[in-house]
Design an enzyme around this catalytic site. Sequence first.
Site, PDB file in Angstrom:
ATOM      1  N   THR A  47       5.236   5.195  -5.685  1.00 56.73           N
ATOM      2  CA  THR A  47       5.177   3.865  -5.680  1.00 56.73           C
ATOM      3  C   THR A  47       3.645   3.579  -5.646  1.00 56.73           C
ATOM      4  OG1 THR A  47       5.735   3.324  -3.750  1.00 56.73           O
ATOM      5  CG2 THR A  47       7.700   3.895  -5.280  1.00 56.73           C
ATOM      6  N   CYS A  48       3.539   2.170  -5.263  1.00 57.88           N
ATOM      7  CA  CYS A  48       2.183   1.794  -5.081  1.00 57.88           C
ATOM      8  C   CYS A  48       1.833   1.953  -3.559  1.00 57.88           C
ATOM      9  CB  CYS A  48       2.309   0.218  -5.041  1.00 57.88           C
ATOM     10  SG  CYS A  48       3.183  -0.765  -4.224  1.00 57.88           S
ATOM     11  N   ASN A  49       2.673   2.530  -2.739  1.00 54.45           N
ATOM     12  CA  ASN A  49       2.385   2.785  -1.379  1.00 54.45           C
ATOM     13  C   ASN A  49       3.140   4.007  -0.762  1.00 54.45           C
ATOM     14  OD1 ASN A  49       5.085   1.493  -0.839  1.00 54.45           O
ATOM     15  ND2 ASN A  49       4.178  -0.343  -0.237  1.00 54.45           N
ATOM     16  N   SER A 110       9.344  -0.789   3.462  1.00 55.92           N
ATOM     17  CA  SER A 110       8.408  -1.269   2.203  1.00 55.92           C
ATOM     18  C   SER A 110       7.447  -1.914   3.066  1.00 55.92           C
ATOM     19  CB  SER A 110       9.214  -2.216   1.331  1.00 55.92           C
ATOM     20  OG  SER A 110      10.053  -1.183   0.340  1.00 55.92           O
ATOM     21  N   ARG A 116      11.998  -6.101  -3.885  1.00 57.29           N
ATOM     22  CA  ARG A 116      13.013  -5.943  -5.084  1.00 57.29           C
ATOM     23  C   ARG A 116      12.899  -4.734  -5.623  1.00 57.29           C
ATOM     24  NH1 ARG A 116      13.371 -11.632  -7.665  1.00 57.29           N
ATOM     25  NH2 ARG A 116      11.077 -11.117  -7.795  1.00 57.29           N
ATOM     26  N   GLU A 117      11.442  -4.506  -5.894  1.00 57.60           N
ATOM     27  CA  GLU A 117      11.014  -3.445  -6.968  1.00 57.60           C
ATOM     28  C   GLU A 117      11.558  -2.152  -6.475  1.00 57.60           C
ATOM     29  OE1 GLU A 117       9.096  -6.031  -6.190  1.00 57.60           O
ATOM     30  OE2 GLU A 117       8.414  -6.829  -7.860  1.00 57.60           O
ATOM     31  N   GLY A 192      -2.786  -3.163 -17.183  1.00 61.05           N
ATOM     32  CA  GLY A 192      -1.561  -2.455 -17.080  1.00 61.05           C
ATOM     33  C   GLY A 192      -0.443  -3.083 -17.856  1.00 61.05           C
ATOM     34  N   ALA A 197       3.412  -4.455 -13.742  1.00 57.85           N
ATOM     35  CA  ALA A 197       2.731  -5.455 -14.903  1.00 57.85           C
ATOM     36  C   ALA A 197       4.068  -6.432 -15.273  1.00 57.85           C
ATOM     37  CB  ALA A 197       2.254  -4.872 -16.053  1.00 57.85           C
TER      38      ALA A 197
END
Length: 457
Positions: A47-49, A110, A116-117, A192, A197
Amino acid sequence: MVLLSLVASHSDIDLETVAKISADASQVASVVLASASPVAGAITLATCNRYEIYCEVPQSEDVVAARSEVIAQIAASTGLSQDTISTALVSKTETEVIEHLFSVGAGLDSAVIGEREIAGQVRRALNEAQAAGTATGSLVRLFQAASRTAKDVGSRTSLGSRGLSVVSVALELATDLSRDPDWGPKNIVIFGTGAYAGATMSLLRERAAHNVSVFSASGRAEAFVATRGGTALDETTLEAALEQADVIIGCSGSDHRLMASDIASLDRASRPLVAIDLALTHDFDPELGALEGVELINLESVRMAAPEEQAQSLRQARSIVLDAAEAFAAEQRERAADAAIVALRKHTQRVLEAEVEKVRAQHGCTAAAEEVEFAMRRMMRQLLHVPTVRARELAAAGRAGDYIDALETLYGLEVELPAAPSVKNASRCPVTGTGSAGSAPEAGTISGQADLQRQAV
């Protein structure tokens, strides 16, 4: 089978290191399974992190070799040293793996608590592993249970009820930094076409943003805006859109990085710009924030600005996660006894059938012979009841090995624990992990054997 996870997340190391480990590491699961390592299955969650890989190995003695192989493959794919990767990755086994994944899926680990993602990313990680054939039955059950737990946390607590996410917090920061808080007239460029996105487009619509353009270095912008709205950009139209942009949002994580010099060379007539970089590997040059009139928001900014959730909701959510993790662990321990139970039943069934044949040979198909056979079968069921119950009790206590050792000592039985089949090769049901819907349990699989023997008790 033993669960193992290797975790690199924002909770333990800086995002730059996470990004380096994540780079080109998406195929590690497939490569590890194709190697001579003891890894039976693997699922990657990126994921992003965070970058996490969940593995299943035959026994605890294989954990060290499995970890070494995963680290070696990540090093080969990223160009980083094995020492660097080994230091960055935190190893977890068994119950730790379960509790961690359930916490991650529920948004408790998180940058934005309750986001939510992440639940959707957990589901996509499982789907991708199933499509690639790297997920075992146990890993499928683990990830499905994590998704159910995330739903329970969402429905039973107020955690995340405000719909907070990395994207929403970033947009709130952008609102605070803008001269005009109204998103309606802003010119926005998104880089993106992935999940972030899509989430960004949805939140921009909620804010009544009308002038949204999308650029994709891979050429998917047209298809993206066809279902979500907005204007597709390409290399020929991107520069003009950037000259008029009030907000640019990076969601791609591709090699197409927007440099500070690219923005500095544009004729923007001192127009202020807010740049939101949500890509772990940076869509925007970090030096962008040093330009006059440019405000740069990145993942670290989001993490610092994320609000703290109510303590009571957080405690309740953690309690749900821990209860679900323990229930899943208990179920897995119980499954460990299935092979031993099946082996014992097969052994006693062979002995019973041999004795029944002797009765039939001596007395024929008479009423007396049938009564003897009925009595023998009833006695066998009664004799097996206690060993079956004890097997489940010992397994629940993590002592299935003691039961297996006892069978081998008393009866000379060799209990073989079959490797969990991969989803690609086993035609499993995506919801239950069993055979196709409506079909009988497969006697050739450990889950099917367990179902059959449960029915017999």
